[in-house]
Design a protein around this motif. Structure first.
Motif, PDB file in Angstrom:
ATOM      1  N   GLN A 168       7.963  -9.765  62.287  1.00 43.59           N
ATOM      2  CA  GLN A 168       7.212 -10.178  61.112  1.00 43.59           C
ATOM      3  C   GLN A 168       7.906  -9.675  59.853  1.00 43.59           C
ATOM      4  N   VAL A 169       7.638 -10.350  58.738  1.00 41.18           N
ATOM      5  CA  VAL A 169       8.107  -9.902  57.435  1.00 41.18           C
ATOM      6  C   VAL A 169       7.069 -10.324  56.403  1.00 41.18           C
ATOM      7  N   PRO A 173       5.114 -14.312  60.297  1.00 41.49           N
ATOM      8  CA  PRO A 173       6.039 -14.228  61.428  1.00 41.49           C
ATOM      9  C   PRO A 173       7.478 -14.544  61.035  1.00 41.49           C
ATOM     10  N   ILE A 174       8.395 -13.937  61.746  1.00 41.34           N
ATOM     11  CA  ILE A 174       9.795 -14.362  61.681  1.00 41.34           C
ATOM     12  C   ILE A 174       9.879 -15.560  62.622  1.00 41.34           C
ATOM     13  N   TYR A 175      10.086 -16.732  62.055  1.00 42.05           N
ATOM     14  CA  TYR A 175       9.899 -17.964  62.811  1.00 42.05           C
ATOM     15  C   TYR A 175      11.022 -18.245  63.809  1.00 42.05           C
ATOM     16  N   LEU A 176      12.275 -17.989  63.393  1.00 43.12           N
ATOM     17  CA  LEU A 176      13.382 -18.383  64.250  1.00 43.12           C
ATOM     18  C   LEU A 176      14.577 -17.483  63.928  1.00 43.12           C
ATOM     19  N   LEU A 213      17.182 -15.440  54.484  1.00 45.44           N
ATOM     20  CA  LEU A 213      18.078 -14.345  54.845  1.00 45.44           C
ATOM     21  C   LEU A 213      17.270 -13.066  54.751  1.00 45.44           C
ATOM     22  N   LEU A 214      17.248 -12.279  55.841  1.00 38.41           N
ATOM     23  CA  LEU A 214      16.430 -11.069  55.914  1.00 38.41           C
ATOM     24  C   LEU A 214      17.296  -9.827  56.094  1.00 38.41           C
ATOM     25  N   LYS A 215      16.704  -8.682  55.794  1.00 37.14           N
ATOM     26  CA  LYS A 215      17.367  -7.396  56.000  1.00 37.14           C
ATOM     27  C   LYS A 215      16.401  -6.438  56.682  1.00 37.14           C
ATOM     28  N   TYR A 216      16.896  -5.774  57.733  1.00 35.65           N
ATOM     29  CA  TYR A 216      16.102  -4.752  58.429  1.00 35.65           C
ATOM     30  C   TYR A 216      16.726  -3.385  58.157  1.00 35.65           C
ATOM     31  N   THR A 224      12.828  -6.938  54.884  1.00 31.46           N
ATOM     32  CA  THR A 224      12.617  -7.547  53.575  1.00 31.46           C
ATOM     33  C   THR A 224      13.337  -8.894  53.504  1.00 31.46           C
ATOM     34  N   VAL A 225      12.855  -9.737  52.597  1.00 28.66           N
ATOM     35  CA  VAL A 225      13.459 -11.058  52.370  1.00 28.66           C
ATOM     36  C   VAL A 225      14.457 -10.939  51.228  1.00 28.66           C
TER      37      VAL A 225
END
Length: 387
Positions: A168-169, A173-176, A213-216, A224-225
């Motif tokens: 999740q973000v 949900p994180i879709y794909l 584009l996400l960052k963990y 985060t987005v």
């Protein structure tokens, strides 16, 4: 007139009447069928489209026949099969010992060792995510970090135990989760391809951006987005200086750059545009060059749809099962090579089509290792690089 002749004439007249009657019935049947088909076409055209396509003046695709960096060659035609255990090895990575790891669409992740002469050994199952593992990369601690399009961002320790890092973000949900790269500080950059949650022809026809584009951050365990509004966000790769990260926008034939350092930090621009096909995964080699797998060369029908929203909306009314062939990869293997400045420095082709549907190209230990996805050729391949 003799009775036999009278009977013969009456018999002939009866046959003719029967034939005329049959022809009338056939004409009525054909006419009814045509009317039914016409009615079906009218109803089909009147039914609202499930999408509202956006028009795009698509740039003319680069020629593969004319001299230039996209020009056809046979550099991939001599590809050697490494293993066919994974039928669709979407992404390829290596551990510190030089063993190859790749996932398959059935959830399994395979490990392939090499002997002293560099010959591949039998593939072994390393783990099973029970999903669809795409991107893979080892972190500093030896854990295999995986983007799984069904499960999210995962971490698999050396013994094969799986932990979900993020699914999740911002409460959604994180879709794909698709592809990833890992920075020296452990930060994981990865793509969330589309909020459609699956690959569908409707998204191509709609021509609207649904990717991110996400960052963990492994320290805070927060996601985060970084970027939204991407056209099918796909491959991800950091620059050698980690001053920017690239993300492939497959449906707009481009690579987008997000700046992590310097005066442009937090902004984005286009790194490379008007590619000769749909870019998939991006990898970076030791020289800082980027290798991009091109899943398929440009599809003229798709470009026509982008220029004509009415055509795109009409096609979206058809069942997905009838449209799968329209977006199937061309039987033409293609890999693009870019400099750190975004200049296309070369392309690798297999116009014969024995290797196609390319997703990944990894420059490792004198070989270019090639991965593919469902719809393309099967198994991991490699091509010897010129010294």
């Amino acid at each position: 007139m003799p009775n036999t002749q009278v009977r013969s004439v009456k018999s002939t007249e009866g046959v003719n009447r029967a034939q005329r009657s049959q022809r009338k019935i056939m004409r009525r049947f054909v006419l009814s069928l045509l009317m039914l088909l016409l009615l079906g076409v009218i109803v089909f055209l009147l039914v609202p489209s499930p999408i509202e396509p956006a028009q795009w003046s698509v740039p003319t695709a680069p020629s593969l026949q004319e001299p230039g960096p996209w020009q056809n060659n046979n550099k991939l035609s001599s590809a050697q099969l490494v293993t066919d255990a994974p039928q669709s090895p979407e992404f390829i990575t290596f551990d510190k010992e030089g063993q190859l790891y790749t996932g398959d669409s059935d959830g399994k992740i395979y490990k392939i060792a090499f002997d002293a002469e560099g010959n591949p050994q039998k593939a072994q199952v390393f783990a099973d995510t029970k999903g669809t593992p795409n991107g893979l990369k080892f972190d500093f601690y030896g854990n295999l970090i995986v983007t799984d399009i069904q499960k999210g961002l995962l971490s698999i320790n050396p013994s094969g135990s799986i932990e979900v890092l993020a699914d999740q973000v911002d409460g959604k949900p994180i879709y794909l989760a698709n592809e990833l790269d890992i920075a020296k500080d452990g930060s994981i950059y990865f793509s969330d391809t589309s909020n459609y949650g699956r690959v569908t022809f409707s998204e191509i026809a709609e021509n609207k951006p649904h990717g991110r584009l996400l960052k963990y951050d492994p320290m805070t365990k927060q996601t985060t987005v970084l970027l939204e509004g991407l056209y099918f966000a796909n491959g991800v790769a950091l620059s050698s200086e980690e001053d920017y990260v690239l993300v492939a926008e497959s449906y707009h034939y481009q690579l987008t750059r997000y700046w992590l350092k310097g005066p442009k930090k937090g902004t984005s621009d286009i790194f490379a545009s008007n590619l000769a096909g749909f870019p998939d995964n991006i990898t970076r080699d030791e020289q800082g060059r980027f290798w991009v797998g091109i899943f398929t060369t440009r599809i003229s029908f798709v470009d026509q749809m982008h220029r004509n929203p009415w055509l795109a909306g009409t096609m979206a009314k058809l069942p997905e099962s009838l449209l799968s062939g329209a977006s199937a990869p061309a039987k033409h293997g293609l890999v693009a090579e870019f400099s750190p400045l975004g200049e296309l420095t070369g392309s690798w082709h297999d116009p014969i089509g024995s290797l196609y549907g390319v997703t990944t190209a990894v420059n490792h230990n004198g070989y270019l290792y090639i991965g593919t996805a469902p719809g393309g050729s099967q198994g991991v391949h490699r091509v010897l690089l010129a010294k």
